[in-house]
Design a protein around this motif. Sequence first.
Motif, short mmCIF file in Angstrom:
data_model
loop_
_atom_site.label_atom_id
_atom_site.label_comp_id
_atom_site.label_asym_id
_atom_site.label_seq_id
_atom_site.Cartn_x
_atom_site.Cartn_y
_atom_site.Cartn_z
N MET A 198 4.85 -16.11 10.38
CA MET A 198 5.49 -15.90 9.10
C MET A 198 4.51 -15.36 8.07
SD MET A 198 8.28 -16.00 7.49
CE MET A 198 9.11 -16.33 6.01
N HIS A 199 3.25 -15.80 8.21
CA HIS A 199 2.23 -15.37 7.26
C HIS A 199 2.07 -13.84 7.26
CE1 HIS A 199 -1.26 -15.72 4.69
NE2 HIS A 199 -1.97 -15.03 5.55
N GLU A 258 2.63 -11.22 4.09
CA GLU A 258 1.61 -10.27 3.65
C GLU A 258 2.15 -8.84 3.67
OE1 GLU A 258 -2.16 -10.52 5.64
OE2 GLU A 258 -2.24 -12.70 5.38
N PHE A 259 2.87 -8.49 4.74
CA PHE A 259 3.46 -7.15 4.86
C PHE A 259 4.41 -6.87 3.70
CE2 PHE A 259 6.87 -4.37 6.29
CZ PHE A 259 6.16 -3.28 6.80
N ALA A 260 5.30 -7.81 3.42
CA ALA A 260 6.28 -7.63 2.34
C ALA A 260 5.59 -7.54 0.98
CB ALA A 260 7.29 -8.77 2.35
N SER A 261 4.58 -8.36 0.76
CA SER A 261 3.84 -8.33 -0.50
C SER A 261 3.19 -6.97 -0.72
CB SER A 261 2.76 -9.41 -0.53
OG SER A 261 3.34 -10.69 -0.61
N PHE A 272 3.68 -0.99 -3.96
CA PHE A 272 3.60 0.46 -4.12
C PHE A 272 4.60 0.93 -5.16
CE2 PHE A 272 1.76 -0.02 0.09
CZ PHE A 272 0.71 0.89 0.05
N ALA A 273 4.13 1.69 -6.13
CA ALA A 273 5.02 2.30 -7.12
C ALA A 273 5.54 3.61 -6.52
CB ALA A 273 4.27 2.55 -8.43
N SER A 274 6.36 3.47 -5.51
CA SER A 274 6.82 4.61 -4.70
C SER A 274 8.08 5.25 -5.29
CB SER A 274 7.06 4.16 -3.26
OG SER A 274 7.97 3.07 -3.22
N ASP A 293 0.54 3.50 9.26
CA ASP A 293 -0.60 2.72 9.77
C ASP A 293 -0.17 1.32 10.19
OD1 ASP A 293 -2.14 4.95 9.24
OD2 ASP A 293 -3.09 4.10 7.45
N GLU A 294 0.71 0.69 9.41
CA GLU A 294 1.19 -0.65 9.75
C GLU A 294 2.00 -0.63 11.04
OE1 GLU A 294 0.69 -3.80 8.09
OE2 GLU A 294 -0.93 -2.51 7.39
N LEU A 295 2.88 0.37 11.19
CA LEU A 295 3.64 0.49 12.44
C LEU A 295 2.71 0.63 13.63
CD1 LEU A 295 6.61 2.87 11.48
CD2 LEU A 295 6.70 0.39 11.85
#
Length: 119
Positions: A1-2, A6-9, A14-16, A30-32
């Motif tokens: 869950m941690h 972290e991923f969601a945070s 990002f101001a996307s 990169d995350e994928l």
Amino acid sequence: MHAVREFASELVSFASTDGEEAEVSGWFRDELEAFGFETYEWDVDAELLATHSSFPDDPGEIDSDDRPSVGGVLAFGDPEAGPTVVLNGHLDVVPADESAWSMPPFEPHWDGDELAGRG
């Protein structure tokens, strides 16, 4: 869950906003890859989009510069043996009127298990 937290945070930080997706697209790719996905990145085709009723008829009116699309494939076992799951989404957000927020919109705010943020 941690790791999910972290991923969601990171994602909501990002101001996307419209036209500012390149940084989050690169991070997401990169995350994928870190999760074991085979990744793909491509630039949109404004000429092709202009043929769709959801877009302006003039390709010059479609801002496609520095807005890469990202996809990833993660196979489990034999792809012919069962159903395929497709998750589809977008990484851009509408601008945030910071005066309407009780906290900075691009800083993740956790309240227990609930996350608030704009990106």
